[in-house]
Design an enzyme around this catalytic site. Structure first.
Site, short mmCIF file in Angstrom:
data_model
loop_
_atom_site.label_atom_id
_atom_site.label_comp_id
_atom_site.label_asym_id
_atom_site.label_seq_id
_atom_site.Cartn_x
_atom_site.Cartn_y
_atom_site.Cartn_z
N THR A 233 48.86 32.68 45.57
CA THR A 233 48.40 31.74 44.74
C THR A 233 47.64 32.44 43.62
O THR A 233 47.53 32.06 42.24
CB THR A 233 47.28 31.03 45.27
OG1 THR A 233 47.98 30.72 46.70
CG2 THR A 233 46.78 29.75 44.90
N GLY B 206 43.76 24.04 50.25
CA GLY B 206 44.05 25.49 49.94
C GLY B 206 42.66 26.34 49.85
O GLY B 206 42.95 27.55 49.20
N VAL C 65 33.67 37.98 45.13
CA VAL C 65 32.52 37.14 45.62
C VAL C 65 32.44 36.18 44.54
O VAL C 65 32.43 36.17 43.59
CB VAL C 65 31.22 37.83 45.66
CG1 VAL C 65 30.12 36.92 46.14
CG2 VAL C 65 31.24 38.92 46.42
N LYS D 108 31.26 38.76 51.80
CA LYS D 108 30.61 38.87 50.46
C LYS D 108 29.16 39.42 50.16
O LYS D 108 28.64 39.76 49.45
CB LYS D 108 30.89 37.54 49.91
CG LYS D 108 32.35 36.84 49.78
CD LYS D 108 32.59 35.57 49.61
CE LYS D 108 34.15 35.14 49.34
NZ LYS D 108 34.50 33.77 49.75
#
Ligand code: HSE
Length: 437
Positions: free
Chosen positions: A15, A188, A134, A206
């Site tokens: 993606t 998604g 992040v 993160k």
């Protein structure tokens, strides 16, 4: 001879990778203006050739072997977008050792191998940029590292996982957990293994990156106390809002005070009029407090194809500009010192102090309140307020309490004792309340 073209090699056409290709197709003129010279994606690598064919682009070399990028001497910048640990880690390290600059969105390898990756970048004198690791499209890494370089960072409060924020937003509207998770997956946002999102692991990755940058060090993942959102019900949102004027968010928290550091990820109650309380759906926000600047909030889309692609292409632009200016790899792209926060500098979760939201599930019978408050009192826990509704069916009821500030160690001992009683029908839910945010 002066360089007249910068070549990019992209590993991973999922993606986000295909989003990066789209950004090059859409904004190449603007990108080259900002780079100050020509740039192109030369090679694409993915396990599945179909993904390449779907992109329908000419003059681009495709291969299923990442070594074709590593071994191409014309490739200046390697973009690693396959996720997971291996071969992603090997690709990044090998690329740097071969003198190639790296862009990665891979929070898992950065959180686990921060030392190795940063040292390799410095030893190899190459740039490494990681903005998309992040906060998706939010320029928070640049913001923290460069924009706030004049500050001692005192605190970070981050909503850094889009999936859990989406779920918590739906639950605040009255939907249940499972239904909300399914919706997030359909859109998604979730990781391949959604327990990474739900259990707070993605947020901890993160936070390790943000805190390592904020405190110029390496924050080990294992030192981050991590709790997920799976035990919260939509009723808790109602109680929190109606009784206490608070909302529940999964926060990644890092604090520095007098040489001591707190690094933790857990559901947190925050006042409903705080800026972070208004961060809903897949949006992320990172609220940073600097000693000079005060509070600053970074806000934007934390997950999704084009948000991540935006950050990745911006990283490519920085590196390409550095290459054309002859400074790539000369100044470390991430300030990094080989000093770890030793375990003794990290405040153990049992030693933090907080107010606590407690939801007991107990039998609705005389003496229950007295028993619970007796045990809380025994451990110096003072109750600020109590709320209970009449039971609707069965014989158990939720009892909600807000405590005054308490040492976590005391709360834990008290809850262990209460949860052992025959009047207690479910494990008590505890949510920390963030003060002074
Ligand atoms: N699963 C992640 C999230 C994707 O929901 O935020 C972005 O890192």
């Amino acid at each position: 001879m002066a360089k007249n073209l910068i070549n990019v090699g992209l590993v991973g056409l999922g993606t986000v990778g295909s989003g990066v290709v789209k950004v090059f197709q859409t904004n190449l003129d603007r990108i080259e203006e900002r780079v100050g010279g020509k740039i192109k994606i030369k090679r694409l690598v993915d396990k599945f050739e179909d993904r390449f064919k779907e992109l329908n682009i000419e003059n681009l070399k495709f291969s299923s072997d990442y070594n074709d990028i590593l071994n191409d001497p014309e490739i200046d910048i390697v973009v690693e977008l396959i996720g997971g640990i291996e071969p992603a880690r090997t690709i990044c390290l090998s690329a740097m050792k071969k003198g190639k600059h790296v862009v990665t969105a891979n929070k898992a390898i950065l959180a686990r191998y921060w030392d190795e990756i940063m040292q390799t970048a410095q030893n190899s004198k190459v740039d490494i940029y990681l903005e998309a690791s992040v906060g998706g499209g939010i320029p928070v890494i640049q913001g923290l590292h460069d924009g706030l370089a004049s500050n001692n960072i005192q605190a970070i409060y981050g909503i850094v996982n889009g999936t859990t924020n989406y779920i918590l937003t739906r639950m605040a509207e009255g939907k249940d957990f499972k239904e909300s998770l399914k919706e997030a997956q359909k859109k998604g946002y979730a990781e391949a293994d959604s327990s990474f999102d739900i259990d707070g692991i993605d947020s901890a990755h993160k936070l390790a990156i943000l805190a390592s940058i904020a405190f110029n060090t390496t924050v080990d993942l294992k030192d981050i106390y991590t709790e997920g959102i799976a035990n919260i019900t939509h009723h808790d949102f109602k109680y929190a809002k109606e009784e206490f004027g608070q909302v529940i968010k999964l926060l990644a928290i890092a604090k520095a005070e007098n040489g001591k550091f707190e690094v933790r990820v857990h559901p947190t109650l925050i006042p409903s009029d705080h800026l972070l309380a208004a961060v809903d759906d897949v949006y992320n926000a990172i609220y940073v407090v600097g000693d000079i600047v005060g509070p600053v909030m970074f806000y934007g889309q934390g997950a999704g194809q084009m948000a991540a692609a935006s950050a990745i292409v911006s990283d490519i632009v920085y590196i390409a500009r550095n290459i054309y200016s002859g400074v790539a790899g000369k100044v470390p792209s991430v300030y990094y010192e080989t000093k770890h926060l030793s375990a003794k500098n990290i405040v153990n979760i049992e030693d933090i102090k907080s107010r606590y939201y407690l939801r007991f599930t107990v039998l609705d019978q005389p003496g229950v309140f007295a028993t619970i408050s007796g045990i809380l009192g025994k451990y110096n826990i003072s109750i600020a307020s109590v709320y209970q509704t009449e039971r609707k069916s069965g014989n158990k009821v939720p009892v909600i309490m807000m405590t005054y500030e308490t040492l976590e160690k005391d709360i834990r001992i008290a809850l262990a004792e209460i949860d052992n009683l025959s009047i207690t029908k479910e494990k008590t839910l505890l949510i920390r309340v963030e003060k002074g945010i």
